[in-house]
Design an enzyme around this catalytic site. Structure first.
Site, mmCIF file in Angstrom:
data_model
loop_
_atom_site.group_PDB
_atom_site.id
_atom_site.type_symbol
_atom_site.label_atom_id
_atom_site.label_comp_id
_atom_site.label_asym_id
_atom_site.label_seq_id
_atom_site.Cartn_x
_atom_site.Cartn_y
_atom_site.Cartn_z
ATOM 1 N N HIS A 107 32.397 41.335 33.716
ATOM 2 C CA HIS A 107 33.539 41.176 32.697
ATOM 3 C C HIS A 107 33.959 42.641 31.845
ATOM 4 C CE1 HIS A 107 36.366 38.565 30.780
ATOM 5 N NE2 HIS A 107 36.013 39.379 29.736
ATOM 6 N N ASP A 123 30.320 37.557 36.467
ATOM 7 C CA ASP A 123 31.195 37.541 35.495
ATOM 8 C C ASP A 123 31.279 35.912 34.983
ATOM 9 O OD1 ASP A 123 33.171 37.176 33.220
ATOM 10 O OD2 ASP A 123 34.629 37.916 34.569
ATOM 11 N N SER A 151 41.118 38.778 30.655
ATOM 12 C CA SER A 151 40.343 38.186 29.893
ATOM 13 C C SER A 151 41.366 37.209 29.060
ATOM 14 C CB SER A 151 39.541 38.948 29.064
ATOM 15 O OG SER A 151 38.451 38.186 28.700
#
Length: 408
Positions: free
Chosen positions: A378, A348, A191
């Protein structure tokens, strides 16, 4: 008794109504994800309330909850020696596998945690377990960077912390100290950590003063740009947990130290409208209509207003800075980057960031493996450990560690 039953029924319906959200049919273990998301939404709401009444910054409240949860999650690795130290003033934790052998050099991974540049506990819970597992499974030295976070600091501090730590570790004398093979070092992040890992890999790649380079980069659902909040995946997954489109925009504004009131303008791409001359050199770098496969574009159309907010890119120049948004790097920079593994999830909002970056790396001549999960969402890699087991998270961790085992 009837009153008690009535109250219980009402509360049960209210809780079910709060927890339930419509989810795509393919997503991994939807009911478990709904419960997880409901908890996180509650924490975000508490943070917003605390912020609005002046008790605390919302990020501090959210991070307190995250750290509190992670602190009760036990480490899942055995026989790994853990060392906390400083690399050029940056806090790091080093995971050492057992069984040192004279003259035997190990591979190594520099890991950078996610959390919107503002959340996370790299020395606790899921990240601690993940780094311990990488160290054990790969027989590798793993370094996790405990960089400073927002709201205490903003860009480029997080980036510079990670660059400093990476440069220190890549010094021949440091690698020799930890018995690491200089030809077998990777950088990895998830991320926002994937953002930092990509940016660090670019910086190391073009820095001629550094003799040892990363062999590989592993980017796990990375966030790589803040110029288009209406890519196909942002449109498709804007209301899919746990990273909602609006929340990602909030993280970006906090990271860049920008006015949070800009959120409405950037969500409709006012900062990249047709009349924004600053964008002319960058449009092709994130043109998802050409960089994505047609099966992912589906029926979605680009959102490019005719006129926009002229001051946003001037007031927040970091939006155009490749150190903050690695997808905007020039081809000659990408060409110097190491071989890449990019993990993406269909459900995501950041799916297209990762896939566009993989494509741009390929066009620059860099070998890329894109491991895409049709049931992925995610944050799933963080949910491969007790108590939040998701099958897609377990598979994703196993697969990317296996890729490192084969290629590092």
């Amino acid at each position: 008794m009837k009153l008690l039953c009535g109250i219980t029924l009402f509360l049960s319906i209210a809780v079910a109504y709060y927890i339930y959200i419509p989810l795509p049919g393919q997503i991994s273990e939807p009911w478990k994800l709904m419960v997880l998301d409901a908890t996180f939404r509650g924490v975000v709401w508490m943070g917003d309330v605390a912020h609005s009444v002046g008790l605390s910054h919302s990020v501090r409240v959210i991070n307190f909850a995250v750290v509190s949860f992670e602190s009760v999650v036990p480490a899942t690795y055995n026989e790994i020696w853990v060392e906390d130290t400083l690399f050029d003033g940056v806090h790091v934790r080093i995971y050492h596998p057992p069984g040192k052998k004279e003259g035997h050099l190990r591979r190594a991974v520099v890991f950078i945690h996610g959390g919107g540049w503002s959340l996370g506990a790299p020395k606790l819970g899921s990240y601690d377990s993940l780094c311990g597992q990488m160290s054990a499974d790969l027989d590798a030295v793993v370094v996790t960077v405990d960089y400073r976070m927002a709201p205490d600091v903003h860009f480029p501090v997080q980036y510079e912390d990670c660059v400093q730590a990476a440069k220190h570790f890549l010094k021949p004398e440091t690698l020799a100290q930890y018995l690491v093979d200089p030809e077998r070092v990777a950088v990895c992040g998830d991320s926002a950590g994937g953002n930092l890992a990509a940016a660090v890999a670019q910086r190391i790649g073009i820095d001629n003063s550094i003799s040892v380079k990363f062999k590989l980069q592993v980017l796990i659902y990375p966030v790589l740009q803040a110029l288009d909040f209406n890519t196909a995946s942002y449109q498709q997954n804007q209301n899919v947990p746990i990273l909602y489109r609006k929340l990602m925009a909030r993280f970006w504004l906090e990271y860049l130290g920008a006015d949070p009131d800009l959120i409405h303008s950037i969500l409709i791409n006012n900062h990249t409208a047709q009349d924004q001359n600053h964008m002319s050199l960058n449009r092709s770098k994130l043109d998802w209509t050409t960089l994505l496969p047609k099966r992912m574009i589906k029926h979605y159309k680009p959102v490019i207003p005719v006129t926009g907010s002229s001051n946003i890119l001037k007031d927040v120049p970091a939006l155009l800075d490749a150190r903050a948004a690695p997808l905007l790097a020039d081809e000659e920079v990408l060409r110097m980057a190491p071989r890449a593994y990019v993990l993406t999830g269909e459900h995501d909002v950041l799916r297209d960031d990762g896939i566009m970056y993989a494509r741009r790396l390929e066009l620059a001549g860099v070998p890329v493996t894109n491991d895409h999960y049709e049931d992925g969402f995610h944050g799933c890699v963080s949910f491969a450990f007790w108590p939040c087991f998701f099958s897609v998270g377990i598979r994703a961790v196993q697969n990317y560690i296996a890729w490192l085992e084969e290629n590092l």
